[in-house]
Structure formats: structure tokens, C-alpha cells
Design a protein around this motif. Structure first.
Motif: not given
Lengths: 184, 148
Positions: A142-143, A146, A148-149, A164, A167, B12, B15, B17, B47
Motif C-alpha cells: 500500500r505505502i 502504492e 490500491s486495496y 483494510e 492495514l 482509508r 490511502d 480509498e 507513512g
């Protein structure tokens, strides 16, 4: 040239096309393994293994899928399998010793500030190493990468809500580990 | 939005999202709640720390080693043809060669084919010799001697 075209050519036996895929993704996959193994040697072996597996999976690759996600799925399976066999605790010191330049993280040139940044980085990689292997991989996807979920869910074979949730818990645990450095 | 909702939604939003209205609600709560404002700051800092982790350069020649590994893999995948099928095919050729060689040898140097009795059953009523043959004459002559 687009990933799909390269993959179609590679399916037809074009080694140069596959070589371009390797050149395009090897650096990020190698670094993904560095962060999940903490070892240069293991990361090199696993990167080779990952691309041989990709070559072996050419027949299963579909145009609709993202090649990057497809490669990360192979890489994640390898990394999880490796973490299960690991006997010693994971150390990510290589990320601090190996190339993390404190000056790049600090706007100050003062030695004490650079030392603090170094200390912060050391604490972060130690907290990261203590996370369950899959959590830190998902966090990195994710970080660091990069994704997406949805892409992460595809790569690790979980649902989006599960990603989710992981995370959330990973961040919670990292925050606890980094508490002395955080403002709370 | 309360602090629990904020905590769950914060990741979220960070991110990218979350829906736009969720992000707006989160910002509004962070502005009015000090501890949640601090929380979002801490999560952002984590982050940034992660994004700041170094990317190491892969070892020189890694691409070549990967491609060499793929060639080895391909050889291994087709190698069983050489290890199994070729010896098997060779064995079949040898056996066929022996069989054909035996037949040729028999045809050239062996005993003539013997007609088995079973193959001529049903012809017993015929004379052994044709009527005008030399053998028939001898047979008749022999019969005459007996008659005399």
C-alpha cells in the motif's frame, strides 16, 4: 511497449520480450523481497525464482489482469512461504545500514538532527520487522508500492475488507512501537 | 463522526480509498478534536517514514542470471523428452530391427515353409498324384504287380 503486448510475445517464445518485463519489474520486486527478508542474498534468489515462476505462468496470465498485480501475487506467495521457514527473527537493519541517507530525510544538516533521524528510521524498521509477515507485506504494497486495496486483495488472495482491516491493525501496532517518537 | 469512526476511517483517507464526503467529514472532525488531529498527524508521519525507506539497487547482472535461470527451466521442462522418450524410441527401433532381421534371415537361409496338415484338410479324397503324372504311372504299375 505495454505489458500486455510484451506478455503476449513472451507467450509466443520471444525471450527478448520477457527480458523487457524482467528489466521493468526486477528492481521493485527485489526491494519488495528486501523488505520481507532483510537479506540481499535471499532477495536475489527469490527475485530469480519469482520471474521463473512468472515465465512458467505465462499460460495463466490474462490480458484483463494487471501484470504488476500478477507479479506481486507470485512474489507474495514466495515471501510468505519464506517467512514460514525462517527460524531467526526478521531484521531489517539493512534498510538503515544499506542506503538510507538520514540527510535525505532531514531538512537540517546538524549532526544531532541527523542522528535523531537515524534513530527514528532504526525504530521504524524494528517495529516493521515485528509485524506479522503478511501485515508488513500488505503495508508495503500500500505505502511503498502504492497499490490500491483491490490490487492488494488480488495480490495476496484476500478480500478488500480483510486488507483494510489488516492495514488498520498494522498501523495501530506500528504506532504503538513508535510511541516514544510520535506526538501522542 | 465520533473518535472511533475517525480511527477506522483515517487509514482509508490516507490511502486515497475513502469517498470525498468521508474525507471531508474526517477533516472536519480532526479540526474539532485535538487527539484525532494528533492521530492523523502520527499516521501521516508513519507513512512518510515508510515511503522514505531506501530502495536498494539490484546486484549487477541480475537480469542475465534471471534469463539464464529461465533457459535452465526450459531445458528442464523439455529435458524429459531426451531422458525418457528418446531411449524408449531407440529401444523400440532395436526390437523392430531384430524382428525384421530374423524374418529376412529365415526367408533367405532358413527351412522352407512347411504346409501344415490342418491347412489342407478336406482334400483327402483327392489322389496323391495327378492322373497323368509319372508318380501315378508308378503307382498303377505297382498295383498291377500286386494284382498279378
Amino acid at each position: 511497449m505495454e505489458d500486455d503486448i510484451l506478455m503476449q510475445r513472451a507467450k509466443g517464445g520471444d525471450h527478448d520480450a520477457f527480458r523487457q518485463v524482467v528489466e521493468r519489474y526486477q528492481r521493485e520486486i527485489y526491494n519488495y523481497f528486501i523488505r520481507s527478508t532483510g537479506s540481499i542474498e535471499d532477495s536475489e534468489d527469490m527475485t530469480q525464482h519469482c520471474f521463473v515462476n512468472l515465465y512458467n505462468s505465462l499460460g495463466r496470465y490474462r490480458r484483463s489482469a494487471s501484470l504488476r498485480t500478477f507479479i506481486y501475487r507470485i512474489a507474495t506467495n514466495l515471501a510468505i512461504s519464506f517467512s514460514r521457514k525462517r527460524k531467526l527473527p526478521l531484521s531489517l537493519d539493512i534498510l538503515v545500514e544499506g542506503g538510507c541517507d538520514p540527510a535525505s530525510e532531514s531538512s537540517s544538516d546538524r549532526p544531532e538532527d541527523l542522528a535523531y533521524v537515524r534513530e527514528l528510521q532504526q525504530a521504524y524498521v524494528e517495529s516493521l520487522a515485528k509485524l506479522p509477515a503478511e501485515w508488513s507485506m500488505i503495508l508495503d504494497l500500500r505505502i511503498g508500492k502504492e497499490l490500491s486495496y483491490k490490487e492488494i486483495a488480488d495480490a495476496v488472495g484476500r478480500s478488500v475488507s480483510s486488507v483494510e482491516s489488516i492495514l488498520f491493525r498494522a498501523r495501530e501496532k506500528l504506532s504503538a512501537g513508535m510511541a516514544p517518537f510520535l506526538s501522542r | 463522526m465520533d473518535c472511533n469512526d475517525f480511527e477506522k476511517l483515517a487509514g482509508r483517507v490516507l490511502d486515497g480509498e475513502a469517498a470525498p464526503e468521508e474525507a471531508t467529514a474526517l477533516e472536519a472532525h480532526a479540526a474539532s478534536c485535538e487527539s484525532c488531529g494528533v492521530l492523523i498527524g502520527d499516521l501521516s508521519a508513519l507513512g512518510r517514514l515508510h515511503s522514505g525507506l531506501p530502495e536498494l539497487e539490484p546486484p549487477a547482472g541480475l537480469t542475465d542470471r534471471i534469463m539464464a535461470g529461465i533457459k535452465r527451466f526450459e531445458t528442464g521442462r523439455t529435458g524429459w523428452i531426451w531422458r525418457v522418450l528418446v531411449p524408449a524410441a531407440a529401444a523400440v527401433f532395436v526390437l523392430l530391427g531384430i524382428r525384421i532381421g530374423t524374418q529376412i534371415t529365415d526367408a533367405w537361409f532358413g527351412e522352407p515353409a512347411v504346409v501344415q496338415h490342418s491347412e489342407v484338410t478336406g482334400l483327402e479324397h483327392l489322389d496323391v498324384y495327378p492322373p497323368d503324372s509319372f508318380g501315378k504311372a508308378i503307382e498303377l504299375a505297382a498295383k498291377g504287380e500286386d494284382d498279378e
